[in-house]
Motif scaffolding. Sequence first.
Motif, short mmCIF file in Angstrom:
data_model
loop_
_atom_site.label_atom_id
_atom_site.label_comp_id
_atom_site.label_asym_id
_atom_site.label_seq_id
_atom_site.Cartn_x
_atom_site.Cartn_y
_atom_site.Cartn_z
N THR A 84 24.69 6.98 -39.38
CA THR A 84 23.91 7.75 -40.36
C THR A 84 24.85 8.70 -41.10
OG1 THR A 84 23.39 9.34 -38.62
CG2 THR A 84 21.76 7.61 -39.07
N VAL A 85 24.53 8.95 -42.37
CA VAL A 85 25.43 9.71 -43.24
C VAL A 85 24.65 10.82 -43.94
CG1 VAL A 85 26.95 9.59 -45.24
CG2 VAL A 85 26.86 7.67 -43.65
N ASP A 86 25.20 12.02 -43.91
CA ASP A 86 24.69 13.16 -44.69
C ASP A 86 25.65 13.40 -45.85
OD1 ASP A 86 22.50 13.66 -42.98
OD2 ASP A 86 23.79 14.79 -41.61
N ILE A 87 25.13 13.35 -47.08
CA ILE A 87 25.96 13.48 -48.28
C ILE A 87 25.72 14.86 -48.87
CG2 ILE A 87 26.46 12.51 -50.56
CD1 ILE A 87 25.10 9.88 -49.43
N LEU A 88 26.74 15.71 -48.83
CA LEU A 88 26.63 17.10 -49.29
C LEU A 88 27.23 17.25 -50.68
CD1 LEU A 88 27.70 19.05 -46.06
CD2 LEU A 88 25.47 18.08 -46.64
N VAL A 89 26.47 17.89 -51.58
CA VAL A 89 26.96 18.22 -52.91
C VAL A 89 26.85 19.74 -53.06
CG1 VAL A 89 26.70 17.89 -55.40
CG2 VAL A 89 26.19 16.00 -53.82
N PRO A 90 27.91 20.49 -52.73
CA PRO A 90 27.85 21.96 -52.85
C PRO A 90 27.86 22.38 -54.32
CG PRO A 90 30.05 21.24 -52.20
CD PRO A 90 29.19 20.02 -52.18
N SER A 91 27.08 23.41 -54.62
CA SER A 91 26.96 23.87 -56.00
C SER A 91 26.85 25.39 -56.01
CB SER A 91 25.72 23.25 -56.66
OG SER A 91 25.46 23.84 -57.91
N TYR A 92 27.32 25.99 -57.10
CA TYR A 92 27.19 27.45 -57.26
C TYR A 92 26.58 27.80 -58.61
CZ TYR A 92 28.35 32.42 -57.41
OH TYR A 92 28.27 33.78 -57.50
#
Length: 809
Positions: free
Chosen positions: A141-149
Amino acid sequence: MSLLIATRRLKPGEIGLALLWFAIVVPLAFLASIPTSNAVQGALGLFAVLCVALLKPFTMKTIVARFALLAIASAIVMRYWFWRVTSTLPPVEEPLSFGIAVSLFAVETYAIWVFFVSSFITADPIERKLPPKVAAASLPTVDILVPSYNEPIEMLSITLSAAKNMHYPQNKRTVVLCDDGGTDERCNSDDPVKAQAARKRRADLQALCAELGIVYSTRERNINAKAGNMSAALERLNGDLVVVFDADHVPARDFLARTVGYFVVDPKLFLVQTPHFFLNPDPVDRNIGLRADCPPENEMFYHQGHRGLDRWGGAFFCGSASVLRRAALDSVGGFAGETITEDAETALEIHSQGWKSLYVDHAMIAGLQPETFTTFIEQRGRWATGMMQLLRLKNPLRRKGMSLSQRLCYLNSMTFWLFPLVRMTFILAPLAYLFFELQIFVATIEEVAVYMSSYMAISFMVQNGLYARVRWPLISELYETAQAPYLSGVVLRTLFKPRGAKFNVTAKDEVLEEDFLSPLYKPLLILWGIALLGVLAAAVRWFLYPGDHNILMIVGGWAIFNFIILSAALGAIGERQQRRAVPRVDMNVPAVAAIGVGEDYTFTAATVLDSSTSGAKLKLIPGPDTDHAHLASLDKGSVFYFTPEFPKSPHLENAVRVQVVNVQRTPTGLVLGVRYDPDQPLIVRETIAHLIFGDSSVWEAIRESRNKPMPLLKGMAYVFSLAFTSVAHVMKMLAAEPARRKRAQEREREVAVVADEPAHILAFGQAFDPVLSEPVHPMRQMLAQGRGATDGRLHFDAPGTHPDRGPRA
């Protein structure tokens, strides 16, 4: 014994390479220390230069040629170093001259150390094969993180859409937007304007995530910047793997297919890192006007350097386009946040626990680089600061759990960022003699000719041979010189005060409405002026002091070389107009266009020639069933639909509504420049994201087209020619700057009259948004307000409303 201890943690193949390297270098070090006459040294140097010239064409083909070339080069470099330390330092009785000379020698020693360590690391870069195929049921299983500010929602919608549509079982992946711009802390700020903007951002992004079917994540407080943002998201996730994409790094559909399989076969693997590929040139490249086929500056690291690190187990996390094992992250408490380079710090901590990493040299994301020299320097300053923090706070030489080769890899990556101090020393050193007649080294012209000439020639030849496809001659010197006066202070401050740094987000959504002089122009321009005075001082001394001709041939030549490189680098401060906010990507994708009104459509074959996230160039091709009258009726302002044909993705069949902005009628068809309607369902944005970013082979083809060698002398001549064009460009802008500033002030007054609160126009073309209270570029204003629209949308001239979905071809 020390050699056996050092190689104990290496793999069998790595041990062989290490032993071969030491077997070559150690005897050469002994031979290099044997004193000889100038005649013998001259013959040895000439012979070495000829051998390197003969071996250079074969260095990229065989490891034997590379090792032979490096062995010969090592002998000459070490002979030069022994000559410098034993014969060229002025007497201690002249403390000022001696101090400057020793400082210069120390910097040269560092540069020579970098040569040996870099050669050791990159002598045999590894090539990774595709990962093994894994049955869908066995995939992790994969968690795809897109950090944003603070990135624009339009940018985030493209990245998130592409992340959602990567090839992978839907029940085994979770896409998460990690929003640090809408935290509780910001939403409840004492500043009502800041709080209102944060609350609006949170609501808008929550709506975006709901429409895309992905997870929205935020947190209470903004602690530890990007590292804290992602670690907070992980607290509510439990995937086996974690994927990280920066907000402007749009992944291709095959990203997971080319990376996840490695984790299945190796349970000790914690990281798969991939290259960062950029659609737009960096501001140094664009402002100086480098040729389109010149390899981008980052390719030296991502195409060769990181493959060398991978050979020795030192591939590290670069912050994005990466896959990490969750168990490894948990073993060190999540993403590290003690320094502002959370990526390299995290990798260092996990490597210390015995985990392994690898690097896949296949570009599978497309991102954006800073558009202005100011933001470029801010970004590089953050990288330099973070690496100096790591060097001071977490010195890899003292880290337990890593092999000697891994420690050297990290040490090499960290100490690389000392280059501003090295470059400034080399620029200023000859001026000590030209201005103050201080001796920086003591040598006859004959000694310089036999030792220094062969050393310099071989240094340039080795760099050109080893990095022929990723770095043209003198381009490294040009980039380092452009950054040196700005980053030197950053490096020194961090070395003395490593905990005083602050994380700043790099703006990636700027638009340059006109040519202008960077607000950071003074340090580089002043340094150029000092170098010019040095050349003039050399000329004056040449005529006034004939007895100094020998030393002036050395020091004066050095000053002239520095001045030429500085002149070429000077163009970096001359910002060039860049109206296009989103780069266009060339392509050749078949499509079907639907032209008409209501339900009365005429379908015709088309080809997408290029596209960006805001528009495209289409060629409509007449056919036997095409209504020519409909084609002839298309003109500026016309609205129609088109559907790209994706043979491998038939479910992406939502037509894209576009408006014609320009028309070119050719004998083979109608070529249209079109703008995408932003007011259409996000499912259509997924179609656009797939059209532009779906196929990683496009990025690899672009990389291959740019990675072409440049002959040494031709490359040097090219950089010398840039010195003239760069100086002319900057001088022209300096002359025009007063008038440009006056126009900017007039625009400021006009805005102040219209607005309830004054909007302050900066001298370099940015505007302060009175709502956000932070610099906002025209593209962001357009995205937030629309081009003259009162409803916040781009206006389309066609009458009537359009349906949620266009016709299906």
